[in-house]
Scaffold this motif. Structure first.
Motif, PDB file in Angstrom:
ATOM      1  N   PHE A 153       0.676  -1.130  -0.104  1.00 16.58           N
ATOM      2  CA  PHE A 153      -0.061  -0.090   0.025  1.00 16.58           C
ATOM      3  C   PHE A 153       0.905   1.193   0.017  1.00 16.58           C
ATOM      4  N   SER A 154       2.004   1.103  -0.443  1.00 16.47           N
ATOM      5  CA  SER A 154       3.017   2.250  -0.246  1.00 16.47           C
ATOM      6  C   SER A 154       3.046   2.771  -1.758  1.00 16.47           C
ATOM      7  N   ARG A 155       2.996   4.146  -1.996  1.00 19.24           N
ATOM      8  CA  ARG A 155       3.067   4.506  -3.631  1.00 19.24           C
ATOM      9  C   ARG A 155       4.342   4.102  -4.063  1.00 19.24           C
ATOM     10  N   ASP A 156       5.333   4.137  -3.298  1.00 17.62           N
ATOM     11  CA  ASP A 156       6.705   3.867  -3.916  1.00 17.62           C
ATOM     12  C   ASP A 156       7.194   2.388  -4.038  1.00 17.62           C
ATOM     13  N   SER A 157       6.106   1.491  -3.595  1.00 12.33           N
ATOM     14  CA  SER A 157       6.250   0.165  -3.684  1.00 12.33           C
ATOM     15  C   SER A 157       6.275  -0.766  -5.078  1.00 12.33           C
ATOM     16  N   ASP A 158       7.091  -1.300  -5.522  1.00  9.87           N
ATOM     17  CA  ASP A 158       6.938  -2.254  -6.632  1.00  9.87           C
ATOM     18  C   ASP A 158       5.802  -3.048  -6.681  1.00  9.87           C
ATOM     19  N   THR A 159       5.235  -3.628  -5.671  1.00  6.76           N
ATOM     20  CA  THR A 159       4.017  -4.784  -5.490  1.00  6.76           C
ATOM     21  C   THR A 159       2.818  -3.977  -5.058  1.00  6.76           C
ATOM     22  N   GLU A 160       2.746  -2.414  -5.469  1.00  7.76           N
ATOM     23  CA  GLU A 160       1.533  -1.770  -4.821  1.00  7.76           C
ATOM     24  C   GLU A 160       0.070  -2.492  -5.315  1.00  7.76           C
ATOM     25  N   ILE A 161      -0.711  -2.297  -4.478  1.00 13.61           N
ATOM     26  CA  ILE A 161      -2.165  -2.760  -4.789  1.00 13.61           C
ATOM     27  C   ILE A 161      -2.899  -1.606  -4.534  1.00 13.61           C
ATOM     28  N   SER A 162      -3.651  -1.342  -5.444  1.00 11.62           N
ATOM     29  CA  SER A 162      -4.559   0.301  -5.346  1.00 11.62           C
ATOM     30  C   SER A 162      -5.596  -0.244  -4.686  1.00 11.62           C
ATOM     31  N   ILE A 163      -5.844   0.567  -3.547  1.00 16.03           N
ATOM     32  CA  ILE A 163      -7.199   0.594  -2.809  1.00 16.03           C
ATOM     33  C   ILE A 163      -7.634   2.042  -2.396  1.00 16.03           C
ATOM     34  N   SER A 164      -8.624   2.273  -1.993  1.00 17.09           N
ATOM     35  CA  SER A 164      -9.081   3.558  -1.666  1.00 17.09           C
ATOM     36  C   SER A 164      -8.427   4.235  -0.311  1.00 17.09           C
ATOM     37  N   SER A 165      -8.320   5.434  -0.261  1.00 20.11           N
ATOM     38  CA  SER A 165      -7.672   5.971   1.001  1.00 20.11           C
ATOM     39  C   SER A 165      -8.490   5.762   2.099  1.00 20.11           C
ATOM     40  N   GLU A 166      -9.783   5.751   1.989  1.00 21.77           N
ATOM     41  CA  GLU A 166     -10.560   5.166   3.258  1.00 21.77           C
ATOM     42  C   GLU A 166     -10.139   3.800   3.455  1.00 21.77           C
ATOM     43  N   ASP A 167     -10.284   2.897   2.654  1.00 21.35           N
ATOM     44  CA  ASP A 167      -9.839   1.526   3.183  1.00 21.35           C
ATOM     45  C   ASP A 167      -8.467   1.492   3.679  1.00 21.35           C
ATOM     46  N   LEU A 168      -7.410   2.427   3.264  1.00 22.71           N
ATOM     47  CA  LEU A 168      -5.944   2.074   3.723  1.00 22.71           C
ATOM     48  C   LEU A 168      -6.152   2.890   5.062  1.00 22.71           C
ATOM     49  N   GLU A 169      -7.148   3.889   5.353  1.00 23.37           N
ATOM     50  CA  GLU A 169      -7.116   4.439   6.671  1.00 23.37           C
ATOM     51  C   GLU A 169      -7.628   3.484   7.776  1.00 23.37           C
ATOM     52  N   LYS A 170      -8.688   2.714   7.306  1.00 23.53           N
ATOM     53  CA  LYS A 170      -9.132   1.705   8.158  1.00 23.53           C
ATOM     54  C   LYS A 170      -8.153   0.649   8.629  1.00 23.53           C
ATOM     55  N   ILE A 171      -7.488   0.344   7.511  1.00 27.33           N
ATOM     56  CA  ILE A 171      -6.278  -0.717   7.840  1.00 27.33           C
ATOM     57  C   ILE A 171      -5.383  -0.186   8.811  1.00 27.33           C
ATOM     58  N   LYS A 172      -4.830   0.968   8.621  1.00 29.74           N
ATOM     59  CA  LYS A 172      -3.822   1.565   9.388  1.00 29.74           C
ATOM     60  C   LYS A 172      -4.478   1.895  10.638  1.00 29.74           C
ATOM     61  N   ALA A 173      -5.540   2.333  10.848  1.00 29.34           N
ATOM     62  CA  ALA A 173      -6.318   2.442  12.160  1.00 29.34           C
ATOM     63  C   ALA A 173      -6.511   0.979  12.904  1.00 29.34           C
ATOM     64  N   ASN A 174      -6.421   0.154  12.432  1.00 33.22           N
ATOM     65  CA  ASN A 174      -6.754  -1.328  13.005  1.00 33.22           C
ATOM     66  C   ASN A 174      -5.092  -1.812  13.532  1.00 33.22           C
ATOM     67  N   VAL A 175      -3.891  -1.172  13.228  1.00 33.84           N
ATOM     68  CA  VAL A 175      -2.848  -1.567  13.362  1.00 33.84           C
ATOM     69  C   VAL A 175      -2.505  -1.657  14.731  1.00 33.84           C
ATOM     70  N   ALA A 176      -3.091  -0.992  15.634  1.00 35.99           N
ATOM     71  CA  ALA A 176      -2.838  -1.002  17.099  1.00 35.99           C
ATOM     72  C   ALA A 176      -3.332  -2.391  17.889  1.00 35.99           C
ATOM     73  N   THR A 177      -4.562  -2.692  17.315  1.00 39.39           N
ATOM     74  CA  THR A 177      -5.036  -4.054  17.818  1.00 39.39           C
ATOM     75  C   THR A 177      -4.710  -5.543  17.012  1.00 39.39           C
ATOM     76  N   CYS A 178      -4.618  -5.032  15.588  1.00 38.04           N
ATOM     77  CA  CYS A 178      -4.289  -5.961  14.536  1.00 38.04           C
ATOM     78  C   CYS A 178      -5.296  -7.399  14.697  1.00 38.04           C
ATOM     79  N   PRO A 179      -6.476  -7.083  14.353  1.00 32.75           N
ATOM     80  CA  PRO A 179      -7.459  -8.214  14.231  1.00 32.75           C
ATOM     81  C   PRO A 179      -7.193  -8.883  13.084  1.00 32.75           C
ATOM     82  N   THR A 180      -7.052 -10.048  13.023  1.00 30.58           N
ATOM     83  CA  THR A 180      -6.910 -11.059  11.827  1.00 30.58           C
ATOM     84  C   THR A 180      -7.538 -10.705  10.633  1.00 30.58           C
ATOM     85  N   GLU A 181      -8.663 -10.105  10.800  1.00 29.73           N
ATOM     86  CA  GLU A 181      -9.847  -9.729   9.595  1.00 29.73           C
ATOM     87  C   GLU A 181      -9.206  -8.519   9.180  1.00 29.73           C
ATOM     88  N   MET A 182      -8.227  -7.644   9.405  1.00 27.11           N
ATOM     89  CA  MET A 182      -8.034  -6.513   9.099  1.00 27.11           C
ATOM     90  C   MET A 182      -7.752  -6.038   7.615  1.00 27.11           C
TER      91      MET A 182
END
Length: 182
Positions: A88-117
């Motif tokens: 999900f990094s813009r400079d990654s060679d293996t970037e997968i495009s997702i919405s900024s909203e989805d990326l923010e939700k994923i990043k918000a879950n890093v603290a608890t890291c649920p397996t379904e994030m």
């Protein structure tokens, strides 16, 4: 010492298309699950994804499945950061495009890291494989030659092993099958 092409038992000649691929009534999802479970077709499918520059989606599956298997929270957090950075990094060679909203939700879950994030993105990637990649794979010249010509199969499969990412996709497909059945 002969090559695998000249060794009689090096490549099995009992190639049979899975029933779902032979049937006109099977869904693409069923066909994809059968392809990734098939020892020869799974290799061919992975090669196809590389030719269309979509092999990162198999790698994404592999990494997400590894993430889900991690029980210890700090290790799962480290893996989550790795997945985010890799896909999900813009400079990654293996970037997968997702919405900024989805990326923010994923990043918000890093603290608890649920397996379904990563579930929403993984489901989207799975549907991309099913709806976009698979129909084109069936039209790919190497696929049509592979299923109709034993020599093409022998040349292609000589010394090739199924990749870890394909094995991870098989595990995901099995989980999806169980979820659909229940």
């Amino acid at each position: 010492m002969g090559s695998c092409l000249s060794t009689p038992n090096a490549i099995k000649e009992d190639f049979v298309l899975p029933p779902s691929i032979q049937s006109q009534q099977s869904t693409n999802r069923e066909q994809l699950m059968d392809i990734v479970k098939h020892p020869q077709l799974s290799i061919l499918f992975h090669k196809y994804l590389k030719t269309i520059f979509s092999n990162e989606i198999l790698s994404f599956f592999m990494d997400v499945e590894e993430f889900r298997d991690i029980e210890e929270l700090s290790a799962r957090k480290a893996k989550a950061h790795q997945v985010i950075s890799k896909y999900f990094s813009r400079d990654s060679d293996t970037e997968i495009s997702i919405s900024s909203e989805d990326l923010e939700k994923i990043k918000a879950n890093v603290a608890t890291c649920p397996t379904e994030m990563f579930n929403k993105v993984q489901q989207h990637v799975f549907l991309t494989l099913v709806d976009d990649c698979l129909p084109n794979f069936f039209q790919w010249e190497l696929y049509t030659s592979f299923v109709s010509d034993p020599l093409t199969r022998r040349v292609f499969l000589c010394g090739v092993r199924r990749t870890q990412s394909v094995n991870q996709l098989i595990r995901y497909s099995d989980k999806q099958s169980l979820a659909i059945a229940t």
